[in-house]
Design an enzyme around this catalytic site. Structure first.
Site, PDB file in Angstrom:
ATOM      1  N   ASN A  35     -28.933  61.510 -62.377  1.00 44.84           N
ATOM      2  CA  ASN A  35     -28.441  60.142 -62.518  1.00 44.84           C
ATOM      3  C   ASN A  35     -28.407  59.521 -61.118  1.00 44.84           C
ATOM      4  O   ASN A  35     -27.519  59.817 -60.331  1.00 44.84           O
ATOM      5  CB  ASN A  35     -27.029  60.170 -63.139  1.00 44.84           C
ATOM      6  CG  ASN A  35     -26.383  58.795 -63.170  1.00 44.84           C
ATOM      7  OD1 ASN A  35     -27.059  57.779 -62.964  1.00 44.84           O
ATOM      8  ND2 ASN A  35     -25.088  58.757 -63.425  1.00 44.84           N
ATOM      9  N   TRP A  36     -29.418  58.705 -60.857  1.00 49.45           N
ATOM     10  CA  TRP A  36     -29.549  58.148 -59.502  1.00 49.45           C
ATOM     11  C   TRP A  36     -28.568  57.005 -59.255  1.00 49.45           C
ATOM     12  O   TRP A  36     -28.472  56.505 -58.133  1.00 49.45           O
ATOM     13  CB  TRP A  36     -30.979  57.659 -59.267  1.00 49.45           C
ATOM     14  CG  TRP A  36     -32.018  58.736 -59.266  1.00 49.45           C
ATOM     15  CD1 TRP A  36     -31.832  60.074 -59.498  1.00 49.45           C
ATOM     16  CD2 TRP A  36     -33.414  58.575 -59.004  1.00 49.45           C
ATOM     17  NE1 TRP A  36     -33.027  60.747 -59.409  1.00 49.45           N
ATOM     18  CE2 TRP A  36     -34.017  59.849 -59.107  1.00 49.45           C
ATOM     19  CE3 TRP A  36     -34.231  57.475 -58.710  1.00 49.45           C
ATOM     20  CZ2 TRP A  36     -35.391  60.045 -58.916  1.00 49.45           C
ATOM     21  CZ3 TRP A  36     -35.591  57.662 -58.520  1.00 49.45           C
ATOM     22  CH2 TRP A  36     -36.157  58.950 -58.624  1.00 49.45           C
ATOM     23  N   LYS A  37     -27.916  56.541 -60.289  1.00 51.69           N
ATOM     24  CA  LYS A  37     -26.968  55.420 -60.180  1.00 51.69           C
ATOM     25  C   LYS A  37     -27.642  54.223 -59.488  1.00 51.69           C
ATOM     26  O   LYS A  37     -28.827  53.996 -59.692  1.00 51.69           O
ATOM     27  CB  LYS A  37     -25.694  55.863 -59.459  1.00 51.69           C
ATOM     28  CG  LYS A  37     -25.086  57.123 -60.086  1.00 51.69           C
ATOM     29  CD  LYS A  37     -23.709  57.407 -59.617  1.00 51.69           C
ATOM     30  CE  LYS A  37     -23.257  58.736 -60.201  1.00 51.69           C
ATOM     31  NZ  LYS A  37     -21.871  59.024 -59.945  1.00 51.69           N
ATOM     32  N   HIS A  49     -21.139  56.250 -69.411  1.00 50.43           N
ATOM     33  CA  HIS A  49     -20.753  56.914 -68.154  1.00 50.43           C
ATOM     34  C   HIS A  49     -19.363  56.405 -67.738  1.00 50.43           C
ATOM     35  O   HIS A  49     -19.040  55.237 -67.947  1.00 50.43           O
ATOM     36  CB  HIS A  49     -21.794  56.614 -67.063  1.00 50.43           C
ATOM     37  CG  HIS A  49     -21.612  57.464 -65.851  1.00 50.43           C
ATOM     38  ND1 HIS A  49     -20.646  57.197 -64.908  1.00 50.43           N
ATOM     39  CD2 HIS A  49     -22.243  58.589 -65.440  1.00 50.43           C
ATOM     40  CE1 HIS A  49     -20.697  58.118 -63.964  1.00 50.43           C
ATOM     41  NE2 HIS A  49     -21.658  58.982 -64.264  1.00 50.43           N
ATOM     42  N   GLU A  71     -18.218  55.517 -65.027  1.00 47.62           N
ATOM     43  CA  GLU A  71     -18.221  54.358 -64.124  1.00 47.62           C
ATOM     44  C   GLU A  71     -18.379  53.070 -64.934  1.00 47.62           C
ATOM     45  O   GLU A  71     -17.843  52.016 -64.571  1.00 47.62           O
ATOM     46  CB  GLU A  71     -19.336  54.512 -63.078  1.00 47.62           C
ATOM     47  CG  GLU A  71     -18.948  55.569 -62.049  1.00 47.62           C
ATOM     48  CD  GLU A  71     -20.096  56.267 -61.360  1.00 47.62           C
ATOM     49  OE1 GLU A  71     -21.250  55.832 -61.484  1.00 47.62           O
ATOM     50  OE2 GLU A  71     -19.823  57.289 -60.689  1.00 47.62           O
ATOM     51  N   GLU A 109     -18.050  65.141 -68.309  1.00 46.00           N
ATOM     52  CA  GLU A 109     -17.914  64.821 -66.889  1.00 46.00           C
ATOM     53  C   GLU A 109     -16.455  64.493 -66.584  1.00 46.00           C
ATOM     54  O   GLU A 109     -16.030  63.340 -66.756  1.00 46.00           O
ATOM     55  CB  GLU A 109     -18.770  63.609 -66.529  1.00 46.00           C
ATOM     56  CG  GLU A 109     -20.243  63.794 -66.802  1.00 46.00           C
ATOM     57  CD  GLU A 109     -21.085  62.923 -65.894  1.00 46.00           C
ATOM     58  OE1 GLU A 109     -21.852  63.483 -65.116  1.00 46.00           O
ATOM     59  OE2 GLU A 109     -20.949  61.690 -65.947  1.00 46.00           O
ATOM     60  N   GLY A 142     -18.483  62.687 -57.963  1.00 41.09           N
ATOM     61  CA  GLY A 142     -18.666  62.131 -56.627  1.00 41.09           C
ATOM     62  C   GLY A 142     -17.546  62.480 -55.661  1.00 41.09           C
ATOM     63  O   GLY A 142     -17.448  61.906 -54.583  1.00 41.09           O
ATOM     64  N   SER A 156     -20.047  66.750 -59.488  1.00 42.44           N
ATOM     65  CA  SER A 156     -20.308  67.495 -58.246  1.00 42.44           C
ATOM     66  C   SER A 156     -21.028  68.820 -58.488  1.00 42.44           C
ATOM     67  O   SER A 156     -20.753  69.810 -57.802  1.00 42.44           O
ATOM     68  CB  SER A 156     -19.009  67.703 -57.450  1.00 42.44           C
ATOM     69  OG  SER A 156     -18.422  66.461 -57.139  1.00 42.44           O
ATOM     70  N   GLY A 168     -25.370  63.719 -60.118  1.00 47.43           N
ATOM     71  CA  GLY A 168     -25.354  62.458 -59.376  1.00 47.43           C
ATOM     72  C   GLY A 168     -25.874  62.656 -57.966  1.00 47.43           C
ATOM     73  O   GLY A 168     -27.076  62.694 -57.710  1.00 47.43           O
ATOM     74  N   GLY A 169     -24.951  62.846 -57.026  1.00 48.56           N
ATOM     75  CA  GLY A 169     -25.298  62.922 -55.603  1.00 48.56           C
ATOM     76  C   GLY A 169     -26.422  63.901 -55.291  1.00 48.56           C
ATOM     77  O   GLY A 169     -27.347  63.575 -54.528  1.00 48.56           O
TER      78      GLY A 169
HETATM   79  C1  PEP Z   1     -22.359  61.541 -62.378  1.00 44.47           C
HETATM   80  O1  PEP Z   1     -21.882  60.495 -61.997  1.00 44.47           O
HETATM   81  O2  PEP Z   1     -22.952  61.588 -63.460  1.00 44.47           O
HETATM   82  C2  PEP Z   1     -22.189  62.721 -61.528  1.00 44.47           C
HETATM   83  C3  PEP Z   1     -22.138  63.875 -62.102  1.00 44.47           C
HETATM   84  O3  PEP Z   1     -22.070  62.508 -60.166  1.00 44.47           O
HETATM   85  P1  PEP Z   1     -21.883  63.627 -59.020  1.00 44.47           P
HETATM   86  O4  PEP Z   1     -22.836  64.735 -59.322  1.00 44.47           O
HETATM   87  O5  PEP Z   1     -22.200  62.913 -57.749  1.00 44.47           O
HETATM   88  O6  PEP Z   1     -20.462  64.081 -59.115  1.00 44.47           O
END
Ligand code: PEP
Length: 253
Positions: free
Chosen positions: A12-14, A98, A100, A169, A175, A215, A236-237
């Site tokens: 997920n590149w956001k 999601h 967010e 999640e 994040g 994470s 994500g990251g």
């Molecule tokens: C996400 O937002 O879907 C996610 C899992 O982010 P991160 O891996 O950066 O925690």
């Protein structure tokens, strides 16, 4: 009866990567993962990079996903994207609900449910996100929150409930660098599967893949992915760098 579930790792590149940057990242991932029969790999760039990333992975095993969509087929919805537009760009998956979007755009389970139904109708595979906040976990409400999100977001699907992926999640792990321990994650994943069994039946519940997100990185992926009810990761990251994303995919093989 326990079923085989192919692992699924999605990036997920956001709101990151321009067209050229997205193309570069996708090309880097593809170079390393040209053959990857054991794991479903999905890249979810922002809308603006869907075309270039789709072109970059066109002749590979990697699939394209979007990060959101509207539930209506077309019409007066300024700034929105409909299911057919995603299909038009060869998307296979779409992330829905999601945290967010739930937090910043007030998406409710009811809205997520409309989107899930529209995605399935359009032959897109929804990746439906659920998860508790730190406050809710500390108050001992994790199971209540997760049950409400699963039943609310997935209500009225009938047999189609098997056509989606769930991403658990925990909001406190997204994040933040904090990760649920494998035991904490497994406990909630098993609970989610129990809720799915109540909603559908054991066979269906056993066939639905439940990703962990929050994470996940190369250092913790293998242990998380070895849990019996963790069927992949939403990243994500660590998905923003080809090398770390590829390492997570390898951990799922
Ligand atoms: C996400 O937002 O879907 C996610 C899992 O982010 P991160 O891996 O950066 O925690």
């Amino acid at each position: 009866m326990k079923k085989f579930r192919k692992k699924i790792i999605a990036g997920n590149w956001k709101m990151n990567k321009t067209v050229a940057e997205g193309e570069d990242l996708a090309t880097g991932v593809k170079r390393e993962l040209d053959e990857c029969p054991d794991v479903d790999v999905v890249l979810c760039p922002p809308f603006t990079a869907l075309k270039s990333v789709g072109d970059a992975i066109a002749d590979s095993v990697i699939k394209l996903g979007a990060q959101n969509m509207h539930w209506q087929d077309y019409g007066a919805q300024t700034g929105e994207i409909c299911p057919a537009m995603l299909r038009d760009l060869y998307c296979h998956y779409v992330i829905l609900g999601h945290s967010e979007r739930r937090r910043d755009f007030k998406e409710t389970d009811k809205v997520v449910n409309l989107k899930v139904k529209a995605a399935i109708q359009a032959h897109l595979v929804p990746i439906v996100c659920i998860g508790e906040t730190q406050k809710q976990r500390e108050a001992g409400k994790t199971e209540d929150v997760v049950r409400d999100q699963v039943t609310g977001s997935l209500s009225g699907l009938g047999d189609s409930i098997t056509k989606l992926v769930i991403a658990y999640e925990p909001v406190w792990a997204i994040g933040t660098g904090l990760t649920a321990t494998p035991e904490q994650a497994q406990e909630v994943h098993a609970f989610i599967r129990g809720v799915l069994t109540d909603m559908a039946d054991e066979n269906s519940a056993e066939s639905i893949r439940i990703q962990y997100g929050g994470s996940m990185k190369p250092a913790n992926a293998a242990e998380l992915l070895s849990q019996p009810d963790i069927d992949g990761g939403l990243i994500g990251g660590a998905a923003l760098v080809a090398g770390s994303f590829v390492e997570i995919v390898r951990a799922a093989m």
